[in-house]
Motif scaffolding. Sequence first.
Motif, short mmCIF file in Angstrom:
data_model
loop_
_atom_site.label_atom_id
_atom_site.label_comp_id
_atom_site.label_asym_id
_atom_site.label_seq_id
_atom_site.Cartn_x
_atom_site.Cartn_y
_atom_site.Cartn_z
N ARG A 14 -15.02 6.28 33.50
CA ARG A 14 -15.34 6.90 34.78
C ARG A 14 -15.56 8.40 34.64
NH1 ARG A 14 -14.46 3.41 38.97
NH2 ARG A 14 -13.25 1.54 38.50
N ASP A 308 -6.45 -4.95 25.54
CA ASP A 308 -6.29 -3.53 25.80
C ASP A 308 -6.06 -2.80 24.49
OD1 ASP A 308 -3.71 -4.16 25.09
OD2 ASP A 308 -2.85 -3.84 27.09
N ASP A 337 -12.46 -5.47 38.41
CA ASP A 337 -12.06 -4.07 38.26
C ASP A 337 -10.80 -3.95 37.41
OD1 ASP A 337 -14.19 -3.41 39.83
OD2 ASP A 337 -13.02 -3.08 41.65
N GLU A 338 -9.86 -4.85 37.62
CA GLU A 338 -8.63 -4.81 36.83
C GLU A 338 -8.91 -5.16 35.36
OE1 GLU A 338 -4.48 -6.03 38.39
OE2 GLU A 338 -5.17 -7.77 37.25
N ALA A 341 -10.36 -2.09 33.73
CA ALA A 341 -9.29 -1.12 33.51
C ALA A 341 -8.43 -1.55 32.32
CB ALA A 341 -8.44 -0.98 34.77
N GLY A 345 -12.69 0.15 30.17
CA GLY A 345 -13.99 0.47 30.73
C GLY A 345 -15.16 -0.31 30.20
#
Length: 382
Positions: A14, A308, A337-338, A341, A345
């Motif tokens: 972002r 992640d 969206d989660e 995140a 991204g």
Amino acid sequence: MSQAADHGPDHWPRQWVAALPILPLLPILIVSVIVLIDVIGGSGMTWLPLLAAAPALSATTNAPRGVLSVGVLTAAVGAVLGIRDGAARSDLAVVLAALLAVTLAGCLASALRGRRERVLAAVRSVAEAAQHALLQPVPATVGPFRVAVRYSAAAAEARIGGDLYALVSTPYGVRMIVGDVRGKGLPAVGTAALVLGVFREAAHDEPDLLAVVARIERSLARNLDSDDFVTAVVAGYPRAGRMEVVNCGHAPPLLVRDGDVVPVEPDRPTPPLGLRTLSGETPVLQVLPFADGDQLLLYTDGVTEARDHAREFYPLAEGLARHACDEPARTVTALHDELLAHVGGRLHDDAALLLLRIPAAEAPVTASPAGADPDRVGTRSP
């Protein structure tokens, strides 16, 4: 429409996206900083060669005319500052010649960049058309279902990948498929197109859901190499309260009922599509009760295998339990969206989510006509 596809800047961090609008202003900022340093410090020719950074940077964001404008500005500023600081004519001529050379090179680079961008835009428009032909948009309501779809291709420029989905209304009820082709690139896209074409045809022709799966299997057996396959979940809703599921080596769908999320594990493991001749196993039809208010999420492994920075997988069932609501589009958007995140991204594999829900029935409220039996108000005859 309830379908959304994600590409390009959606995959960027972002903070990068937020910085994009100020990039064209950086050349002017560089010139201003150099002027300020020269005026305050009186440094002579020391900083003037750095003016060349302005047209060079301008070539990355501006058209050739913009690069030329920045080059003229830097040359004028360099000449004024050089004369003001009493620079030797030979030194000033070298600086101005360098600015001219960088400006001309920047104009050429800008023109080539613009040409590549136009070619890429044309390719992306073709890919966009191919995506709409292959992954046809799904309306927000199909039969009794409220539906939401979210698809993200790992290669943003490709627009489409090896994941597939379809949802159609047929004479035998609503039928759907979500699958994942082994491999990537154009061969995977071709296989996905083959599976979807056969599914859409068979879904309207075959009364039995297992016959639909058999049609896809036979087509893949004729067209795929021996080591290629497709994992898929094929489901159908032939009548109220009955959901049929055939799982061919795919991740189990998630059933949401009364706030609980339960994976729909197959009664018997079945190999992926394209491998039946090697295993000898036949698909199994699994029947689920599916009442008003229930939800079913079909997805691909690009969602559950997303990691992640700590190499932890995305907990889809937990995320669905957190975000499940009466609006499938809002639920799927929150999950997507989660997911982004979670991975920081950008996804590294194609990912598809298809969520359907039957709205909870609401008892009709009608006024009781004079002389009517109160026990019969609000009912309908068959």
